[in-house]
Design an enzyme around this catalytic site. Structure first.
Site, PDB file in Angstrom:
ATOM      1  N   HIS A 122       0.812  -1.229   0.000  1.00 51.45           N
ATOM      2  CA  HIS A 122       0.000   0.000   0.000  1.00 51.45           C
ATOM      3  C   HIS A 122       0.841   1.274   0.000  1.00 51.45           C
ATOM      4  O   HIS A 122       0.313   2.365  -0.274  1.00 51.45           O
ATOM      5  CB  HIS A 122      -0.931   0.037   1.218  1.00 51.45           C
TER       6      HIS A 122
ATOM      7  N   ASP B  10      -2.784 -10.699  -2.470  1.00 53.01           N
ATOM      8  CA  ASP B  10      -3.335 -10.170  -1.222  1.00 53.01           C
ATOM      9  C   ASP B  10      -4.789  -9.740  -1.470  1.00 53.01           C
ATOM     10  O   ASP B  10      -5.125  -9.310  -2.574  1.00 53.01           O
ATOM     11  CB  ASP B  10      -2.498  -8.969  -0.771  1.00 53.01           C
TER      12      ASP B  10
ATOM     13  N   HIS C 272      -6.324  -7.232  -0.475  1.00 53.09           N
ATOM     14  CA  HIS C 272      -6.418  -5.785  -0.722  1.00 53.09           C
ATOM     15  C   HIS C 272      -5.644  -5.431  -1.988  1.00 53.09           C
ATOM     16  O   HIS C 272      -4.609  -6.035  -2.280  1.00 53.09           O
ATOM     17  CB  HIS C 272      -5.835  -5.009   0.467  1.00 53.09           C
TER      18      HIS C 272
ATOM     19  N   ASP D 191      -4.634 -12.850   3.218  1.00 49.54           N
ATOM     20  CA  ASP D 191      -5.871 -12.381   3.832  1.00 49.54           C
ATOM     21  C   ASP D 191      -7.106 -12.592   2.963  1.00 49.54           C
ATOM     22  O   ASP D 191      -8.212 -12.199   3.358  1.00 49.54           O
ATOM     23  CB  ASP D 191      -5.748 -10.907   4.266  1.00 49.54           C
TER      24      ASP D 191
HETATM   25 ZN    ZN Z   1      -4.121  -7.270   2.664  1.00 54.69          ZN
END
Ligand code: ZN
Length: 303
Positions: free
Chosen positions: A121, A158, A160, A241
């Site tokens: 991120h 991931d 996200h 995740d």
């Molecule tokens: Zn994540």
């Protein structure tokens, strides 16, 4: 197969009840030691200032490395800087750099970086979403600048979207960024129409999507894009995740899905880049799922 880690990564202290906690890394390293006693563990060096500046602004380096708070401070509602976070961040990015050196130097074909804080991120100038430095971006830029590579593929499973990685490379056609992720979900980017300079491929999945949708996204959209790119090095943002047990998202993957996608990536790497893969830990917040999934991932990398 080299595994890079460093005890300093446990000292990034996000505080009580934070999802991105030191126990995550212990769960991963314990699981790998138990499942694969023969693994070759290496201590991660610190990334250098010059290596970090390939991906990040001097202002972000100053914020992460020079603030040196005497207690925890929040850079945003999710992202913590603690007294020892700078050292952890340097080791996490340094792990990926040295893994790139090992793989491209012919010392090993595959490497996994068991590190935290995660990285995908973090943008060039903003630490966010639990991430301080974008470890995989620093590693990819090292492969290009120090080893003369012309094409590096970064894949990201991931749950996200790796907004930071996409932002760093979306105008850099030397790097392909291919990601599956849940949408809507933090950070809110990663739609199919975000294509960068033709080098970004996003496969957003709706909440509650499971194995079938995930495997279809990789088989039909992401793996063919990586194959068409013909990477000289494959790098993996390995977040776990998207597992059905994870508390931060709603995808319904099983541990076996991480083994499957990793095996597909190994086959692709064998076809295009001598099997060379550098993988690094991103998210994964249910300790049991994280332990099992990271062991499944490394097991498939060992094949
Ligand atoms: Zn994540």
């Amino acid at each position: 197969m080299h595994i890079y880690s460093h005890p300093a990564c446990l000292d990034h202290d996000t505080g009580p009840a934070h999802a991105e906690r030191p126990e995550r890394l212990s769960a991963v390293t314990d699981a790998l030691h138990a499942a694969f006693p023969e693994l070759d563990w290496r201590e991660a060096p610190r990334a250098s200032r010059g290596q970090l500046l390939r991906a990040h602004t001097p202002e972000l380096l100053d914020q992460v490395l020079e603030t040196r708070p005497d207690k925890r401070m929040f850079l945003d509602p999710d992202t913590v800087l603690s007294p020892h976070s700078a050292e952890a961040a340097l080791r996490a990015a340094g792990a990926v750099v040295t893994a790139v050196d090992a793989v491209l130097g012919g010392k090993t074909t595959r490497a996994f970086c068991a590190v935290r804080p995660p990285g995908h991120h973090a943008t060039a100038d903003v630490a966010m979403g639990f991430c301080l430095f974008n470890n995989i971006a620093v590693g990819a830029l090292h492969a290009l600048a120090a080893h003369g590579l012309e094409r590096v593929a970064i894949v990201d499973f991931d749950v996200h979207h790796g907004n930071g990685t996409q932002a760093i490379f979306e105008q850099d056609p030397r790097v392909l960024f291919a990601s599956s992720h849940q949408l809507p979900l933090y950070p809110g980017t990663g739609t199919r129409d975000e294509t960068g300079d033709g080098n970004v491929v996003n496969a957003p999945l709706p909440p509650d999507a499971g194995s079938a949708e995930f495997r279809a996204a990789w088989s039909q959209r992401l793996l063919p894009a990586v194959a068409a790119f013909k990477p000289q090095l494959l790098m993996i943002s390995a977040g776990f995740d998207a597992h059905r047990l994870d508390p931060l998202a709603q995808l319904q993957l099983e541990t076996a899905d991480f083994a499957w996608v990793t095996a597909e990536l190994v086959a692709l790497a064998r076809r295009y880049c001598g099997g060379r893969i550098v993988s690094t830990l991103e998210g994964g917040y249910d300790l049991t799922a994280l332990a099992g999934s990271s062991a499944a991932h490394v097991g498939a990398l060992l094949a």
